[in-house]
Motif scaffolding. Structure first.
Motif, PDB file in Angstrom:
ATOM      1  N   LEU A 126     -13.038 -24.195 -12.433  1.00 20.16           N
ATOM      2  CA  LEU A 126     -13.445 -25.297 -11.691  1.00 20.16           C
ATOM      3  C   LEU A 126     -15.412 -25.514 -11.116  1.00 20.16           C
ATOM      4  CD1 LEU A 126     -10.465 -26.163 -10.246  1.00 20.16           C
ATOM      5  CD2 LEU A 126     -11.275 -27.285 -12.010  1.00 20.16           C
ATOM      6  N   ASP A 127     -15.395 -23.950 -10.759  1.00 20.42           N
ATOM      7  CA  ASP A 127     -16.752 -23.988 -10.942  1.00 20.42           C
ATOM      8  C   ASP A 127     -17.439 -23.826 -11.220  1.00 20.42           C
ATOM      9  OD1 ASP A 127     -15.841 -23.219  -7.605  1.00 20.42           O
ATOM     10  OD2 ASP A 127     -15.752 -20.962  -8.350  1.00 20.42           O
ATOM     11  N   ASP A 130     -19.964 -27.804 -11.206  1.00 23.80           N
ATOM     12  CA  ASP A 130     -20.677 -27.443 -10.317  1.00 23.80           C
ATOM     13  C   ASP A 130     -22.211 -28.272 -11.140  1.00 23.80           C
ATOM     14  OD1 ASP A 130     -23.398 -27.085  -8.656  1.00 23.80           O
ATOM     15  OD2 ASP A 130     -21.212 -27.000  -7.346  1.00 23.80           O
ATOM     16  N   GLY A 131     -22.732 -28.056 -12.039  1.00 24.59           N
ATOM     17  CA  GLY A 131     -23.987 -28.434 -12.161  1.00 24.59           C
ATOM     18  C   GLY A 131     -24.036 -29.952 -13.082  1.00 24.59           C
ATOM     19  N   ALA A 132     -22.793 -30.491 -13.283  1.00 21.50           N
ATOM     20  CA  ALA A 132     -21.866 -32.061 -13.434  1.00 21.50           C
ATOM     21  C   ALA A 132     -22.132 -33.002 -12.411  1.00 21.50           C
ATOM     22  CB  ALA A 132     -21.429 -31.753 -14.580  1.00 21.50           C
ATOM     23  N   GLY A 133     -22.304 -32.335 -11.281  1.00 22.74           N
ATOM     24  CA  GLY A 133     -22.085 -33.055  -9.649  1.00 22.74           C
ATOM     25  C   GLY A 133     -20.842 -33.156  -9.348  1.00 22.74           C
ATOM     26  N   TRP A 134     -19.988 -32.681  -9.466  1.00 19.68           N
ATOM     27  CA  TRP A 134     -19.447 -32.059  -9.219  1.00 19.68           C
ATOM     28  C   TRP A 134     -19.009 -31.153  -8.225  1.00 19.68           C
ATOM     29  CZ3 TRP A 134     -14.406 -34.510 -11.096  1.00 19.68           C
ATOM     30  CH2 TRP A 134     -14.709 -35.829 -11.547  1.00 19.68           C
ATOM     31  N   HIS A 135     -18.268 -30.539  -7.784  1.00 26.27           N
ATOM     32  CA  HIS A 135     -17.887 -30.082  -6.688  1.00 26.27           C
ATOM     33  C   HIS A 135     -16.381 -29.431  -6.560  1.00 26.27           C
ATOM     34  CE1 HIS A 135     -22.490 -30.802  -4.653  1.00 26.27           C
ATOM     35  NE2 HIS A 135     -21.925 -31.520  -4.529  1.00 26.27           N
ATOM     36  N   ALA A 136     -16.288 -27.901  -6.483  1.00 22.78           N
ATOM     37  CA  ALA A 136     -14.595 -27.694  -6.214  1.00 22.78           C
ATOM     38  C   ALA A 136     -14.452 -27.025  -4.692  1.00 22.78           C
ATOM     39  CB  ALA A 136     -13.932 -26.314  -6.898  1.00 22.78           C
ATOM     40  N   LEU A 137     -13.647 -26.815  -3.761  1.00 19.13           N
ATOM     41  CA  LEU A 137     -13.261 -26.762  -2.806  1.00 19.13           C
ATOM     42  C   LEU A 137     -11.818 -25.217  -3.387  1.00 19.13           C
ATOM     43  CD1 LEU A 137     -13.680 -29.070   0.004  1.00 19.13           C
ATOM     44  CD2 LEU A 137     -15.535 -26.929  -0.693  1.00 19.13           C
ATOM     45  N   HIS A 150      -6.819 -25.580  -4.942  1.00 18.04           N
ATOM     46  CA  HIS A 150      -8.371 -26.371  -5.391  1.00 18.04           C
ATOM     47  C   HIS A 150      -8.460 -27.787  -4.878  1.00 18.04           C
ATOM     48  CE1 HIS A 150      -8.533 -22.579  -7.593  1.00 18.04           C
ATOM     49  NE2 HIS A 150      -7.175 -23.034  -8.013  1.00 18.04           N
ATOM     50  N   LEU A 151      -9.670 -28.200  -4.186  1.00 11.18           N
ATOM     51  CA  LEU A 151      -9.823 -29.363  -4.731  1.00 11.18           C
ATOM     52  C   LEU A 151     -10.962 -29.396  -5.664  1.00 11.18           C
ATOM     53  CD1 LEU A 151      -9.258 -32.625  -3.327  1.00 11.18           C
ATOM     54  CD2 LEU A 151     -10.910 -31.826  -0.924  1.00 11.18           C
ATOM     55  N   LEU A 152     -11.437 -31.170  -6.063  1.00  8.67           N
ATOM     56  CA  LEU A 152     -12.524 -30.843  -7.179  1.00  8.67           C
ATOM     57  C   LEU A 152     -12.924 -32.729  -6.573  1.00  8.67           C
ATOM     58  CD1 LEU A 152     -14.064 -30.293  -9.409  1.00  8.67           C
ATOM     59  CD2 LEU A 152     -12.362 -31.635 -11.148  1.00  8.67           C
ATOM     60  N   GLU A 235      -7.218 -27.336 -20.239  1.00  9.23           N
ATOM     61  CA  GLU A 235      -8.010 -28.644 -20.890  1.00  9.23           C
ATOM     62  C   GLU A 235      -8.313 -28.606 -19.464  1.00  9.23           C
ATOM     63  OE1 GLU A 235      -4.272 -29.643 -23.578  1.00  9.23           O
ATOM     64  OE2 GLU A 235      -3.777 -29.748 -21.071  1.00  9.23           O
ATOM     65  N   LEU A 236      -9.154 -28.121 -18.530  1.00  9.23           N
ATOM     66  CA  LEU A 236      -9.658 -28.383 -17.237  1.00  9.23           C
ATOM     67  C   LEU A 236     -10.721 -29.691 -17.678  1.00  9.23           C
ATOM     68  CD1 LEU A 236      -9.232 -25.194 -15.243  1.00  9.23           C
ATOM     69  CD2 LEU A 236      -8.473 -27.452 -15.081  1.00  9.23           C
ATOM     70  N   GLU A 237     -11.925 -28.975 -18.384  1.00  8.92           N
ATOM     71  CA  GLU A 237     -12.708 -29.277 -18.089  1.00  8.92           C
ATOM     72  C   GLU A 237     -12.137 -31.043 -18.951  1.00  8.92           C
ATOM     73  OE1 GLU A 237     -17.055 -29.405 -21.535  1.00  8.92           O
ATOM     74  OE2 GLU A 237     -15.307 -27.509 -21.249  1.00  8.92           O
ATOM     75  N   SER A 238     -11.105 -32.112 -19.905  1.00  6.72           N
ATOM     76  CA  SER A 238     -11.455 -32.793 -18.982  1.00  6.72           C
ATOM     77  C   SER A 238     -11.337 -33.820 -18.141  1.00  6.72           C
ATOM     78  CB  SER A 238     -10.219 -32.875 -20.079  1.00  6.72           C
ATOM     79  OG  SER A 238      -8.983 -32.685 -19.335  1.00  6.72           O
TER      80      SER A 238
END
Length: 267
Positions: A126-127, A130-137, A150-152, A235-238
């Motif tokens: 998930l980290d 980050d560069g694609a405009g996503w944030h993970a906690l 995890h919160l995406l 498959e997480l990238e989906s």
């Protein structure tokens, strides 16, 4: 000016090159992703650009740091103890193992360490988004001792992600039961949905539940589970392929809200 140092750092998956004086004070930083040199003062602009010269691979913009957005200002105002962003994947498990590592020799592997492996695998994946405009906690604490693994948060919406260690095991998902190998199935999907519901309430936004099976050798789903997405770690990238749900400003505002521990303590 002699003695300027260029120090590379990584922050949330993005590289920055800081230009510092010999005494450690920062003069500027170069963000490769935005191709911008941010000057903290105009006095040493030429010296800064000369020091960065070997690292610049094309045209760059030069100027003062951009004015922080309201979301960034809210984030900067957080007390360090209230900011969840520095949490590592599996933070709660790491603390528990540090306090009580258990006996040196065990007949069976410590299940906490297997759970930690799963959370680290998912968290690191998930980290990288980050560069694609996503944030993970990670390891978001909930009242009563529970937590969201995890919160995406990103353009495609919000996801509460639960990681399950399933290394080389066959997994059967029959809502709400999840069975690993020969172990008796457990109603895990109820918890996954409950975590997402609590997150939705705290953030006043739709949060979708996701179960990630880490290292599973085979996954059987007799029927699609209700309102839960079941994925393997490969498959997480989906999750990032859907977009158009949240605007960038909404993503930043929700991220600033979600990283504040007080947001969750009120549940």
């Amino acid at each position: 000016m002699d003695g300027l140092r260029v120090i590379p750092t990584w922050r949330h998956g993005r590289e920055r090159l800081y230009v510092c004086l010999p005494d450690g004070r920062n003069l500027a930083w170069y963000d490769r992703e935005t191709a911008r040199v941010n000057l903290l003062g105009e006095d040493h602009a030429e010296e800064v650009l000369e020091a960065l010269g070997p690292f610049l691979t094309g045209p760059v913009s030069v100027g003062p740091p951009p004015v922080p957005t309201p979301a960034e200002l809210a984030r900067l105002s957080l007390r360090p103890d209230d900011d969840l962003a520095p949490n590592r994947p599996g933070e709660a498990l790491l603390i528990a193992l540090d306090r009580d590592p258990g006996p040196a020799r065990r007949l069976r592997p410590d299940p906490r360490r297997r759970a930690l492996t799963a959370e680290r695998t998912v968290g690191e994946a998930l980290d990288r988004m980050d560069g694609a405009g996503w944030h993970a906690l990670h390891s978001v604490p909930l009242p009563g001792g529970d937590r969201i693994h995890h919160l995406l948060i990103g353009p495609g919406g919000l996801y509460a992600v639960h990681a399950l260690y399933a290394h080389k095991q066959r997994v059967t998902v029959a809502d709400p039961q999840v069975g690993l190998g020969r172990h008796a199935p457990l109603p895990l999907l109820r918890r996954v949905r409950a975590d997402a519901d609590r997150a939705s309430y705290a953030l006043t936004a739709e949060v979708r539940p996701v179960l990630v099976l880490v290292g599973a050798s085979d996954v059987t789903l007799p029927a699609p589970p209700r309102a839960v997405r079941v994925l393997t770690d490969g498959e997480l990238e989906s999750l990032t392929r859907s977009g158009g749900v949240l605007k960038p400003a909404d993503v930043e505002a929700l991220h600033a809200m979600a990283r504040d521990r007080n947001t969750w303590s009120r549940l």
